[in-house]
Each structure stands twice: as structure tokens, then as C-alpha cells.
Design an enzyme around this catalytic site. Structure first.
Site, PDB file in Angstrom:
ATOM      1  N   GLU A 100      36.821  57.718   6.578  1.00 55.04           N
ATOM      2  CA  GLU A 100      36.440  56.846   7.688  1.00 55.04           C
ATOM      3  C   GLU A 100      36.482  55.393   7.232  1.00 55.04           C
ATOM      4  O   GLU A 100      36.003  55.055   6.141  1.00 55.04           O
ATOM      5  CB  GLU A 100      35.055  57.178   8.226  1.00 55.04           C
ATOM      6  CG  GLU A 100      34.621  56.253   9.366  1.00 55.04           C
ATOM      7  CD  GLU A 100      33.341  56.685  10.044  1.00 55.04           C
ATOM      8  OE1 GLU A 100      32.574  55.805  10.475  1.00 55.04           O
ATOM      9  OE2 GLU A 100      33.101  57.906  10.152  1.00 55.04           O
TER      10      GLU A 100
ATOM     11  N   ASP B 239      66.363  48.057  24.045  1.00 51.47           N
ATOM     12  CA  ASP B 239      66.925  49.056  24.945  1.00 51.47           C
ATOM     13  C   ASP B 239      65.779  49.984  25.320  1.00 51.47           C
ATOM     14  O   ASP B 239      65.444  50.927  24.602  1.00 51.47           O
ATOM     15  CB  ASP B 239      68.046  49.823  24.248  1.00 51.47           C
ATOM     16  CG  ASP B 239      68.509  51.042  25.038  1.00 51.47           C
ATOM     17  OD1 ASP B 239      68.101  51.182  26.215  1.00 51.47           O
ATOM     18  OD2 ASP B 239      69.257  51.863  24.478  1.00 51.47           O
TER      19      ASP B 239
ATOM     20  N   GLU C 222      27.821  53.113  22.249  1.00 51.65           N
ATOM     21  CA  GLU C 222      28.809  53.863  21.474  1.00 51.65           C
ATOM     22  C   GLU C 222      29.321  55.026  22.305  1.00 51.65           C
ATOM     23  O   GLU C 222      28.549  55.908  22.687  1.00 51.65           O
ATOM     24  CB  GLU C 222      28.198  54.384  20.167  1.00 51.65           C
ATOM     25  CG  GLU C 222      29.177  55.206  19.338  1.00 51.65           C
ATOM     26  CD  GLU C 222      28.517  55.929  18.170  1.00 51.65           C
ATOM     27  OE1 GLU C 222      29.239  56.580  17.391  1.00 51.65           O
ATOM     28  OE2 GLU C 222      27.270  55.872  18.055  1.00 51.65           O
TER      29      GLU C 222
ATOM     30  N   HIS D  79      35.054  56.818  17.377  1.00 52.11           N
ATOM     31  CA  HIS D  79      33.924  56.338  18.180  1.00 52.11           C
ATOM     32  C   HIS D  79      34.151  54.867  18.513  1.00 52.11           C
ATOM     33  O   HIS D  79      34.540  54.068  17.658  1.00 52.11           O
ATOM     34  CB  HIS D  79      32.621  56.500  17.416  1.00 52.11           C
ATOM     35  CG  HIS D  79      32.347  57.909  16.994  1.00 52.11           C
ATOM     36  ND1 HIS D  79      31.631  58.235  15.865  1.00 52.11           N
ATOM     37  CD2 HIS D  79      32.700  59.094  17.567  1.00 52.11           C
ATOM     38  CE1 HIS D  79      31.550  59.546  15.752  1.00 52.11           C
ATOM     39  NE2 HIS D  79      32.194  60.091  16.768  1.00 52.11           N
TER      40      HIS D  79
ATOM     41  N   ARG E  94      31.339  58.283  22.162  1.00 57.32           N
ATOM     42  CA  ARG E  94      31.657  59.161  21.053  1.00 57.32           C
ATOM     43  C   ARG E  94      32.768  60.175  21.353  1.00 57.32           C
ATOM     44  O   ARG E  94      33.134  60.977  20.492  1.00 57.32           O
ATOM     45  CB  ARG E  94      30.392  59.921  20.622  1.00 57.32           C
ATOM     46  CG  ARG E  94      29.317  59.008  20.067  1.00 57.32           C
ATOM     47  CD  ARG E  94      28.055  59.766  19.678  1.00 57.32           C
ATOM     48  NE  ARG E  94      28.287  60.820  18.705  1.00 57.32           N
ATOM     49  CZ  ARG E  94      28.427  60.628  17.399  1.00 57.32           C
ATOM     50  NH1 ARG E  94      28.364  59.396  16.905  1.00 57.32           N
ATOM     51  NH2 ARG E  94      28.619  61.652  16.583  1.00 57.32           N
TER      52      ARG E  94
ATOM     53  N   GLU F 297      34.350  61.233   4.839  1.00 60.38           N
ATOM     54  CA  GLU F 297      33.635  61.809   5.969  1.00 60.38           C
ATOM     55  C   GLU F 297      33.244  63.262   5.680  1.00 60.38           C
ATOM     56  O   GLU F 297      33.484  63.789   4.602  1.00 60.38           O
ATOM     57  CB  GLU F 297      34.468  61.715   7.258  1.00 60.38           C
ATOM     58  CG  GLU F 297      33.937  60.701   8.284  1.00 60.38           C
ATOM     59  CD  GLU F 297      32.539  61.040   8.786  1.00 60.38           C
ATOM     60  OE1 GLU F 297      32.092  62.188   8.656  1.00 60.38           O
ATOM     61  OE2 GLU F 297      31.878  60.130   9.324  1.00 60.38           O
TER      62      GLU F 297
ATOM     63  N   GLU G  77      35.547  53.022  15.038  1.00 65.63           N
ATOM     64  CA  GLU G  77      35.385  53.788  13.803  1.00 65.63           C
ATOM     65  C   GLU G  77      36.606  54.692  13.643  1.00 65.63           C
ATOM     66  O   GLU G  77      36.798  55.628  14.407  1.00 65.63           O
ATOM     67  CB  GLU G  77      34.127  54.642  13.846  1.00 65.63           C
ATOM     68  CG  GLU G  77      32.824  53.857  13.959  1.00 65.63           C
ATOM     69  CD  GLU G  77      31.605  54.780  13.978  1.00 65.63           C
ATOM     70  OE1 GLU G  77      31.761  55.989  13.697  1.00 65.63           O
ATOM     71  OE2 GLU G  77      30.506  54.287  14.281  1.00 65.63           O
TER      72      GLU G  77
ATOM     73  N   GLU H  90      38.598  57.538  11.911  1.00 66.72           N
ATOM     74  CA  GLU H  90      38.526  58.707  11.046  1.00 66.72           C
ATOM     75  C   GLU H  90      39.913  59.333  10.928  1.00 66.72           C
ATOM     76  O   GLU H  90      40.690  59.336  11.894  1.00 66.72           O
ATOM     77  CB  GLU H  90      37.524  59.727  11.585  1.00 66.72           C
ATOM     78  CG  GLU H  90      36.091  59.206  11.597  1.00 66.72           C
ATOM     79  CD  GLU H  90      35.084  60.194  12.157  1.00 66.72           C
ATOM     80  OE1 GLU H  90      33.903  59.847  12.204  1.00 66.72           O
ATOM     81  OE2 GLU H  90      35.505  61.325  12.541  1.00 66.72           O
TER      82      GLU H  90
ATOM     83  N   ARG I 130      23.325  61.808  18.506  1.00 68.78           N
ATOM     84  CA  ARG I 130      24.740  62.043  18.217  1.00 68.78           C
ATOM     85  C   ARG I 130      25.293  63.307  18.880  1.00 68.78           C
ATOM     86  O   ARG I 130      26.459  63.633  18.694  1.00 68.78           O
ATOM     87  CB  ARG I 130      24.962  62.102  16.706  1.00 68.78           C
ATOM     88  CG  ARG I 130      24.900  60.727  16.043  1.00 68.78           C
ATOM     89  CD  ARG I 130      25.127  60.801  14.533  1.00 68.78           C
ATOM     90  NE  ARG I 130      25.370  59.485  13.981  1.00 68.78           N
ATOM     91  CZ  ARG I 130      24.432  58.599  13.660  1.00 68.78           C
ATOM     92  NH1 ARG I 130      23.156  58.904  13.861  1.00 68.78           N
ATOM     93  NH2 ARG I 130      24.748  57.418  13.154  1.00 68.78           N
TER      94      ARG I 130
END
Length: 479
Positions: free
Chosen positions: A227, A52, A368, A276, A370, A219, A136, A138, A348
Site C-alpha cells: 500500500e 488515430d 472515506e 479507498h 471504501r 498490506e 490509498e 493497494e 471499517r
């Protein structure tokens, strides 16, 4: 696996119930369980008349709500005993949602899994065969989250509300070995109180779901930030794995008398949880992001254009990659979260990072992204990132030079020189960006889906914007 084989496997494995899984447009998992003796080959071939859709947020109206659940037999897995307190043997199967038609079932355009499949089909237009993803995950595992008043429905009551978080690792406890704010990266036992739970989760992911884990650890944040890195996989498999892992984390935590949350920023003054997304695009066995002749980052021109697409559409992507009001409490400087739209090599502080642990490794060359957090619907996130990257390739969008400096420390003038802009700072800003920049998504997501998603998220933001918080009461009630 065929429809016949799966029935045989259910019988051989002595499965009592099969749970059929799907997510709504915001990524929340839903499940319906059917006794194995009631299942037939036809159910797996033509689908189950068991939905439904008016009762699932963002789906259909009550007058046209009948839908079919079409099982993907390749996703049949036995569930760990924790899912039923060892009482029964259960299995799970992911399904795709179908609308009923006269001739053949039509895939539902608001089914997230279907959207991710459609996005993957776009690869062939670029001479590509697959996209590979490495998420990744977390999250926090707390001892307890207390809400005041205790009724969820009363949280926005006229009488007010509040919350508290309990964790044996928290600096606000009196426990020996507690972890300070930003002091939780890679602590050993006994300070890391959750290593055993994380390993149990990883064991079950592999034993029951054949999901391989690259690594697990505590982490940076205090109070049980964890993580788990899932080994890379192709689009749908990787997305199914994220849904499975998030659900198992919650089930396993509850079994241990704790509570897991993928809410990005539950603790003021500490790091928040991200998701990430490592990604690469391939033509058969050739990683098309890799170029050994590029002396800077061994990244191909195709890869640079892909990065250009991610950066060009980063503001709009935030509405999908960071879809909650709490998401933007994470996207602030000095907490290892991106704030500015740029790319870098091993940097980073940038939104897009090219990992550069070693050279000459085609298999591991990747981008990557982030920005995302784990509240994102993983199917929509993969689809949106892929379409943004492909749009960059199609239109040859140059990302410019990589930024080497710590972007958090750049002055406004330096950012202008680098042509670095800021990411949206609120969910409303992100939704406005998506409204004005959605053409690159429309041919796959459909305008109907995007309009529904945006309108529902606006309601969410409006409710948040109108609700007084404990901080505001403490700050302004005596004015």
C-alpha cells in the site's frame, strides 16, 4: 508555465524525448513519444495532430478518427531513468483530447480527464471552490505470474487455461519467513521482502514527479500486497498522481525482475486490493465537511448530505468504482471490504467511514469511501463520487444514523431495521444499476459516454460468464 517557457525548459534540461500521456475510458495509460527537436511552441499551444482515435478502445470509428492532443504544460515532469534504461533523458506531459472543428478545438466528451474537469466545475453551483482527494493505492508485487497457455490470445482457447503465482513470501513456498494468508500487515524485514522497492517508488514519486507520499507499508495479504498512500490533492492533480504512481509501480517492479498487478483479488482466501478514496469539499480555505459543534463525528450537515448521495447512488457507482469481473470477488464479507451500504464513525465494515483519529482538526475532516478498487479509472471515479455527493447535497439526502456495530455480524433483520442494503455482487448487477440510475451523471459524463462504457463492460462480463475456469473444471468435470 507558458508554451515558450516549456520549450526553454526542455532545452535547458537537455530532454531527448517528451512522452505525451492520456488514458482511455477504462483508465489504461497510453503514450506517444516525440523527439524534443521536433517540438515547437505551436504544439503546446494548439496541440499535436498525433492521434488515430479508432485505435483506442471506446473512442472513435475509423472514418472519423483524427484527433488533437492538447498538452497541459503544468504537468511537465522529467521521467526517472528506469523508463529508458538510462539511455536518454525523457519527460512526460499529460494531454487532453480534442476533436477537430472549424473554429476552435472542442474537448472530446469521452476524455476521462475532461469529464473530471467538468465535474469539478459543478462545485461553483454549490458555493464550493474545490474538492480534495486522498487515494490509498493497494496492489500486489509478485515474483512471477504464469499463464497457461502462455499466449494471452489463447487464454479462452478450446484447449483450456490456467495460471500460477510465484512469490518468495507465499505460504505455498518452502521459504523460511513466508507470510501466511491475512498475515501481512506491517511485518518488518526480512519477512517484508518489498520494503526497498516501495521506498524506491516513493523516492522517485517525490524526486521526479513532486508527488508526496503520506505512508507506505506491506498490506494484510501474503505474497507481496503493498500500500502507498498519496498525500491529498485537488481533483485533476490527485487523479494525475494516481495514474503516474500506478505506472511507476509497474515500471519499477519490472526493473526489479518482478510483476506488479492492481487486479483486486488474485489470491483465493486472502484480502484483496482496494483504493479507498478520502474526500472533502471546500470553499476557499474552509473545509465544508467540518462542524466542531457536531458531537458525534464533527461532520457538517452538508457533509451528511454528501454521504447521503454516496449511499443513495452506491449501486450505480459500483460500475465505475469496481469495473471488473474480479472486483466482485473482493466485495465479500470478512476480508475488510464493504458489502453493505451504510456509513459509520471509524467503522471499517461500512461503505462510508468517517476517520476519527483526533478531534478539532478541520484540515483533516473527510469522508472515506471504501468501496473502490484500483482497477477504476481514477478520473471517472472522482467525477462520479463528486457528482453523487453533490446530488445528495442538492436533494438533502439524509444518510440516517451511523452504524456502530460490525456490519458483517448483523442479522438480516438487523440490517432491515438499519435500512442497510447490499452492494451489487457481480459486474452485471452493477451495470444494471448504472443503467437505471445515471441521471445524476449524464449532464457531465453525457449519455453517449455512459452508453458506450456500459455496452463495452457488458461484453467483458459476457466473455467472463461464458468462459470455464480451472475451478469449474476441477469441481464439475467428474459429475
Amino acid at each position: 508555465m507558458s508554451e515558450i517557457n516549456i520549450i526553454e525548459k526542455i532545452q535547458e534540461q537537455q530532454v531527448d524525448f517528451v512522452d505525451f500521456w492520456f488514458v482511455d475510458i477504462f483508465g489504461e495509460l497510453h503514450s506517444v513519444g516525440i523527439p524534443s527537436y521536433s517540438l515547437t511552441e505551436d504544439h503546446f499551444k494548439n496541440g499535436l495532430e498525433k492521434l488515430d482515435a479508432s485505435s483506442i478502445r471506446g473512442f472513435k470509428s475509423v472514418n472519423r478518427s483524427d484527433m488533437i492532443l492538447l498538452p497541459d504544460v503544468t504537468t511537465f515532469r522529467i521521467l526517472p531513468p528506469d523508463y529508458d534504461d538510462n539511455k536518454r533523458k525523457n519527460a512526460r506531459v499529460f494531454v487532453e483530447l480534442c476533436e477537430i472543428s472549424d473554429s476552435a478545438h472542442q474537448r472530446y466528451n469521452r476524455d476521462s480527464r475532461v469529464i473530471a474537469t467538468k465535474a469539478t466545475n459543478e462545485l461553483k453551483n454549490f458555493g464550493l471552490t474545490k474538492a480534495v482527494w486522498g487515494p490509498e493505492l493497494e496492489f500486489f508485487i509478485f515474483d512471477k505470474i504464469n499463464l497457461f497457455p502462455s499466449s494471452i490470445g489463447a487464454i479462452q482457447s478450446y484447449g483450456g487455461s490456467g495460471y500460477s503465482i510465484e512469490s518468495s513470501e507465499a505460504p505455498w513456498t518452502r521459504n523460511a519467513g513466508r507470510i501466511d494468508l491475512k498475515g501481512g500487515y506491517y511485518p518488518a524485514q526480512p519477512k517484508d521482502t518489498l520494503e526497498s522497492i516501495r521506498k524506491d517508488i516513493c523516492d522517485d514519486l517525490y524526486k521526479y514527479f513532486q508527488i508526496k507520499v503520506e505512508a507506505q507499508h506491506h498490506e494484510v495479504a501474503t505474497s507481496g500486497q503493498c500500500e502507498i498512500n498519496l498525500l491529498h490533492g485537488e481533483t485533476i492533480i490527485a487523479a494525475d498522481n494516481v495514474v503516474t504512481a500506478k505506472n511507476l509501480v509497474k515500471v519499477k517492479s519490472k526493473k526489479n525482475g518482478k510483476v506488479a498487478t492492481f487486479m483486486p483479488k488474485p489470491i483465493y482466501g486472502d484480502n484483496a486490493s482496494a483504493m479507498h478514496m478520502h474526500q472533502s469539499i471546500w470553499n476557499k480555505e474552509n473545509n465544508m465537511m467540518y462542524d466542531p459543534n457536531d458531537k458525534v463525528a464533527e461532520i457538517s450537515q452538508l457533509g451528511r448530505y454528501y454521504i447521503g448521495g454516496l449511499l443513495d447512488h452506491a449501486d450505480a457507482l459500483c460500475a465505475i468504482s469496481n469495473p471488473t469481473t474480479n472486483s466482485y470477488k473482493r466485495l465479500v464479507p470478512d476480508f475488510e471490504a464493504p458489502v453493505n451500504v451504510c456509513w459509520g464513525i471509524g467503522n471499517r465494515s461500512s461503505a462510508v467511514r468517517i476517520p476519527i483519529y483526533s478531534r478539532g482538526n478541520e484540515k483533516n475532516k473527510r469522508v472515506e469511501y471504501r468501496v473502490p478498487d484500483p482497477t477504476a479509472n481514477i478520473y471517472l471515479l472522482e467525477a462520479a463520487l463528486l457528482l453523487a455527493g453533490l446530488d445528495g447535497i442538492k436533494n438533502k439526502k439524509d444518510p440516517g444514523d451511523p452504524v456502530e456495530e460490525n456490519v458483517y455480524r448483523l442479522t438480516s433483520e438487523q440490517k432491515r431495521n438499519y435500512k442497510i442494503r447490499s452492494l451489487p455482487s457481480t459486474l452485471k448487477d452493477a451495470l444494471e444499476s448504472l443503467k437505471s440510475d445515471q441521471k445524476f451523471l449524464e449532464h457531465v459524463f453525457t449519455k453517449d459516454f455512459l452508453d458506450t462504457y456500459i455496452s463495452m463492460k457488458y461484453l467483458e462480463h459476457d466473455a467472463f460468464a461464458q468462459t470455464p475456469t480451472p475451478w469449474e473444471i476441477a469441481m464439475y468435470s467428474d459429475v
